[in-house]
Design a protein around this motif. Sequence first.
Motif, PDB file in Angstrom:
ATOM      1  N   VAL A  30     -26.320 -12.255  -0.831  1.00  0.00           N
ATOM      2  CA  VAL A  30     -27.054 -11.217  -1.082  1.00  0.00           C
ATOM      3  C   VAL A  30     -26.527 -10.092  -0.335  1.00  0.00           C
ATOM      4  CG1 VAL A  30     -29.335 -10.290  -1.074  1.00  0.00           C
ATOM      5  CG2 VAL A  30     -28.921 -12.391  -1.692  1.00  0.00           C
ATOM      6  N   GLY A  31     -26.602 -10.309   1.270  1.00  0.00           N
ATOM      7  CA  GLY A  31     -26.399  -9.233   2.160  1.00  0.00           C
ATOM      8  C   GLY A  31     -24.799  -8.983   2.263  1.00  0.00           C
ATOM      9  N   GLY A  32     -24.191  -9.818   2.179  1.00  0.00           N
ATOM     10  CA  GLY A  32     -22.644  -9.497   2.373  1.00  0.00           C
ATOM     11  C   GLY A  32     -22.112  -9.935   3.663  1.00  0.00           C
ATOM     12  N   TYR A  33     -23.148 -10.537   4.654  1.00  0.00           N
ATOM     13  CA  TYR A  33     -22.766 -10.699   6.039  1.00  0.00           C
ATOM     14  C   TYR A  33     -22.036 -12.079   6.216  1.00  0.00           C
ATOM     15  CZ  TYR A  33     -26.378  -6.903   7.244  1.00  0.00           C
ATOM     16  OH  TYR A  33     -26.930  -5.684   7.465  1.00  0.00           O
ATOM     17  N   ARG A  34     -21.318 -11.969   7.124  1.00  0.00           N
ATOM     18  CA  ARG A  34     -20.424 -13.093   7.519  1.00  0.00           C
ATOM     19  C   ARG A  34     -21.266 -13.842   8.941  1.00  0.00           C
ATOM     20  NH1 ARG A  34     -14.260 -12.448   7.778  1.00  0.00           N
ATOM     21  NH2 ARG A  34     -14.483 -14.437   8.459  1.00  0.00           N
ATOM     22  N   LEU A  35     -21.888 -14.836   8.829  1.00  0.00           N
ATOM     23  CA  LEU A  35     -22.502 -15.015  10.139  1.00  0.00           C
ATOM     24  C   LEU A  35     -21.771 -15.730  11.044  1.00  0.00           C
ATOM     25  CD1 LEU A  35     -25.784 -16.621   8.622  1.00  0.00           C
ATOM     26  CD2 LEU A  35     -25.509 -14.307   9.467  1.00  0.00           C
ATOM     27  N   ASP A  36     -20.322 -16.078  10.617  1.00  0.00           N
ATOM     28  CA  ASP A  36     -19.538 -16.731  11.647  1.00  0.00           C
ATOM     29  C   ASP A  36     -18.734 -15.562  12.383  1.00  0.00           C
ATOM     30  OD1 ASP A  36     -18.160 -15.956   9.660  1.00  0.00           O
ATOM     31  OD2 ASP A  36     -16.737 -17.510   9.494  1.00  0.00           O
ATOM     32  N   ARG A  59     -26.220  -3.172   3.477  1.00  0.00           N
ATOM     33  CA  ARG A  59     -26.297  -4.732   3.428  1.00  0.00           C
ATOM     34  C   ARG A  59     -27.853  -4.951   3.817  1.00  0.00           C
ATOM     35  NH1 ARG A  59     -21.419  -6.317   6.957  1.00  0.00           N
ATOM     36  NH2 ARG A  59     -22.638  -4.572   8.197  1.00  0.00           N
ATOM     37  N   PHE A  60     -28.469  -4.611   4.972  1.00  0.00           N
ATOM     38  CA  PHE A  60     -29.814  -4.905   5.401  1.00  0.00           C
ATOM     39  C   PHE A  60     -30.655  -4.456   4.416  1.00  0.00           C
ATOM     40  CE2 PHE A  60     -33.297  -4.746   8.001  1.00  0.00           C
ATOM     41  CZ  PHE A  60     -33.394  -6.072   8.878  1.00  0.00           C
ATOM     42  N   ARG A  61     -30.638  -3.426   3.735  1.00  0.00           N
ATOM     43  CA  ARG A  61     -31.684  -2.844   2.828  1.00  0.00           C
ATOM     44  C   ARG A  61     -31.722  -3.868   1.618  1.00  0.00           C
ATOM     45  NH1 ARG A  61     -30.142   2.353   4.723  1.00  0.00           N
ATOM     46  NH2 ARG A  61     -28.435   2.539   3.332  1.00  0.00           N
ATOM     47  N   ARG A  62     -30.514  -4.245   1.214  1.00  0.00           N
ATOM     48  CA  ARG A  62     -30.276  -5.287   0.172  1.00  0.00           C
ATOM     49  C   ARG A  62     -31.256  -6.660   0.581  1.00  0.00           C
ATOM     50  NH1 ARG A  62     -24.762  -4.165  -0.529  1.00  0.00           N
ATOM     51  NH2 ARG A  62     -24.125  -6.275   0.428  1.00  0.00           N
ATOM     52  N   ARG A  80     -30.132 -24.189   6.096  1.00  0.00           N
ATOM     53  CA  ARG A  80     -28.714 -23.822   5.533  1.00  0.00           C
ATOM     54  C   ARG A  80     -28.820 -23.220   4.448  1.00  0.00           C
ATOM     55  NH1 ARG A  80     -28.843 -29.306   7.755  1.00  0.00           N
ATOM     56  NH2 ARG A  80     -27.350 -29.451   9.781  1.00  0.00           N
ATOM     57  N   TYR A  81     -29.670 -23.483   3.449  1.00  0.00           N
ATOM     58  CA  TYR A  81     -29.491 -22.801   1.955  1.00  0.00           C
ATOM     59  C   TYR A  81     -29.980 -21.371   2.218  1.00  0.00           C
ATOM     60  CZ  TYR A  81     -31.377 -21.296  -2.372  1.00  0.00           C
ATOM     61  OH  TYR A  81     -31.621 -20.560  -3.449  1.00  0.00           O
ATOM     62  N   ARG A  82     -30.864 -21.183   2.953  1.00  0.00           N
ATOM     63  CA  ARG A  82     -31.253 -19.824   3.157  1.00  0.00           C
ATOM     64  C   ARG A  82     -30.089 -18.943   3.844  1.00  0.00           C
ATOM     65  NH1 ARG A  82     -37.292 -20.172   5.729  1.00  0.00           N
ATOM     66  NH2 ARG A  82     -38.327 -21.161   3.946  1.00  0.00           N
ATOM     67  N   LEU A  83     -29.473 -19.340   4.802  1.00  0.00           N
ATOM     68  CA  LEU A  83     -28.369 -18.687   5.413  1.00  0.00           C
ATOM     69  C   LEU A  83     -27.211 -18.493   4.340  1.00  0.00           C
ATOM     70  CD1 LEU A  83     -28.465 -20.348   8.870  1.00  0.00           C
ATOM     71  CD2 LEU A  83     -29.301 -18.150   8.329  1.00  0.00           C
ATOM     72  N   THR A  84     -26.990 -19.541   3.704  1.00  0.00           N
ATOM     73  CA  THR A  84     -25.775 -19.225   2.742  1.00  0.00           C
ATOM     74  C   THR A  84     -26.200 -18.083   1.510  1.00  0.00           C
ATOM     75  OG1 THR A  84     -25.306 -21.392   2.720  1.00  0.00           O
ATOM     76  CG2 THR A  84     -24.691 -20.222   0.661  1.00  0.00           C
ATOM     77  N   ARG A  85     -27.650 -18.006   1.176  1.00  0.00           N
ATOM     78  CA  ARG A  85     -28.264 -17.288   0.317  1.00  0.00           C
ATOM     79  C   ARG A  85     -28.126 -15.666   0.767  1.00  0.00           C
ATOM     80  NH1 ARG A  85     -27.650 -15.817  -4.375  1.00  0.00           N
ATOM     81  NH2 ARG A  85     -29.370 -14.831  -5.573  1.00  0.00           N
ATOM     82  N   LEU A  86     -28.321 -15.630   2.271  1.00  0.00           N
ATOM     83  CA  LEU A  86     -28.228 -14.533   3.109  1.00  0.00           C
ATOM     84  C   LEU A  86     -26.933 -13.825   2.884  1.00  0.00           C
ATOM     85  CD1 LEU A  86     -30.115 -13.489   6.195  1.00  0.00           C
ATOM     86  CD2 LEU A  86     -27.527 -13.270   6.253  1.00  0.00           C
ATOM     87  N   GLU A  87     -25.772 -14.634   3.178  1.00  0.00           N
ATOM     88  CA  GLU A  87     -24.564 -14.057   3.062  1.00  0.00           C
ATOM     89  C   GLU A  87     -24.306 -13.593   1.767  1.00  0.00           C
ATOM     90  OE1 GLU A  87     -22.142 -16.456   6.537  1.00  0.00           O
ATOM     91  OE2 GLU A  87     -22.508 -17.515   4.468  1.00  0.00           O
TER      92      GLU A  87
END
Length: 539
Positions: free
Chosen positions: A510-516, A457-460, A501-508
Amino acid sequence: MKTRYPRWSSTLAELLDAVRDPFVSAVHAPEGLDVPIGGCVVLDLSDGTDLPDDHELDGAVVLLLGTGGPAAVEAVADLARHRPGALVVKLGDVDPWSLRDVPVPVLGVTDRAPWWRLVAAVERFGQESEERFPQGAGPALGEHNDLFGLAKALGMMTGTLISIEDVQGRVLAFSPYSDQADDIRRRTILGREPPAGHMAELQAMRVYDRLRRPRTTVTLNEKIGFRRRLGVGMHDPRSGEYLGTIWAQETGRPFSRQTEEHLVAASVFAARLVGQSRLIHSMGTEFVQRMLAPNPQRDDAGFVRQLSLDAPEEFAVVAFEAVGDAGARQWLSSTEAVTMLTVHAHSVRDESMVAPVGLRLYAVLPGRVEVDRYLNWARRTLTAFERHRGSTFRAAIASSLSVPTVAAARAEVDRVCETVAYTPDRPVISLDGQLTAVLLSEALTTLGVTDLLSDERFRRLVEYDRSHHSCLIETIAAYLGTFGDVGATARTLLVHPNTIRYRLTRLEQVGGYRLDDPDDRVVLDLQLRLWNREGPGTI
């Protein structure tokens, strides 16, 4: 107020020669200057102190403070009955004529001279006298086993004034007082090293190049303020290393044919004495190095006994290392560095021990560990090192509970030095204060070496930033650094909160992370730290 210094044996003439300065002179000496003296007492009568008993002043040099005029004359008369070796007063306080009936010598000090200056000079002379004739050892023992005894005997044999110097020209020993000493000899002995101009002149004449040749004598001709001299180098009998010089100053009679022969022979004996003292120092250093080294078979009770310690309950171990300077790292293993640290260490603990191990220099401080005091001491010592070398140094501190754990404490300070990066605002660090940083650094090292933290996920995310020229990695680093505060993250990156907020949404996406998810945030944070420390090749 009475202050007594350790007793020693000498003569008033030798004391005057050692502290020779325009501010002190003999104003009354009924039996001459060859009277014996031993010890020093500083007596301040301004606070109503009673006169001491006979045994306290017997043969001592008494510095009389806190009184003047007729009261000073009366005090001198009273003290003279206690049989001191000499009395020292301010000249402005006492009329010399009033001392004509005093049965002991009186030294006068000019009004402009501070008392502390004379006290320091007398104390230094006493220490040198004690080194020549330690308590319990008579003159015969001292004269046959130390450099002062050699200088005295050689001076008597050659009819010259002898001084023995180390490789820097600092005085190690000298023959007794003589009024035939020239200005250079007096200034060298008083200051413990020759005047800078004289040393530079000898170097320009390549005198020391000749002295480095074994059994080679050098003659220096007479000039204003400088009488004729004959010198010979001292050399280690095994390695041939130059250890210093023996100088013979000509007196009222010229050098004899035997002077050179005696001087060369004495240089061999002196080299052995200097070598023995260096060997004792190296043995002490080796002993501390063994104490710092992990060795389950060693005799810890023997350590305490050999170090003359009262089985202290705690030790502090302080490591000093150079930052980014190979020359400074090598210097920490030198005698000069060990000596500097030893002097500084004894300002906090009388039983301090110092030794270099590898490219670090360690101080072992027995006794109750006072962390704040040691932190301040280490900062001052670093400042002294940096001023002397012009390089950057840092220190690390750890404590142990007994001799067996001193080696473990040394391992702890090494651990801190090797895992915590140097920062100018934290020149002194400790395992206790940096435990989180140490553990995290070690965890990251393990993760990087073992490839345990391999996350597709981080490599992506990294690849997405490269191909789209975006900044998702930078954004998540700032977001985690502000504990998930979108507004603070926006201010850090100088963008609008909606952009964050847009960048964090895009990060989730692309990477598949859940920031919550707290676990996802921990893994992301570790990935970021490893990325920043090791570079893209580790991801």
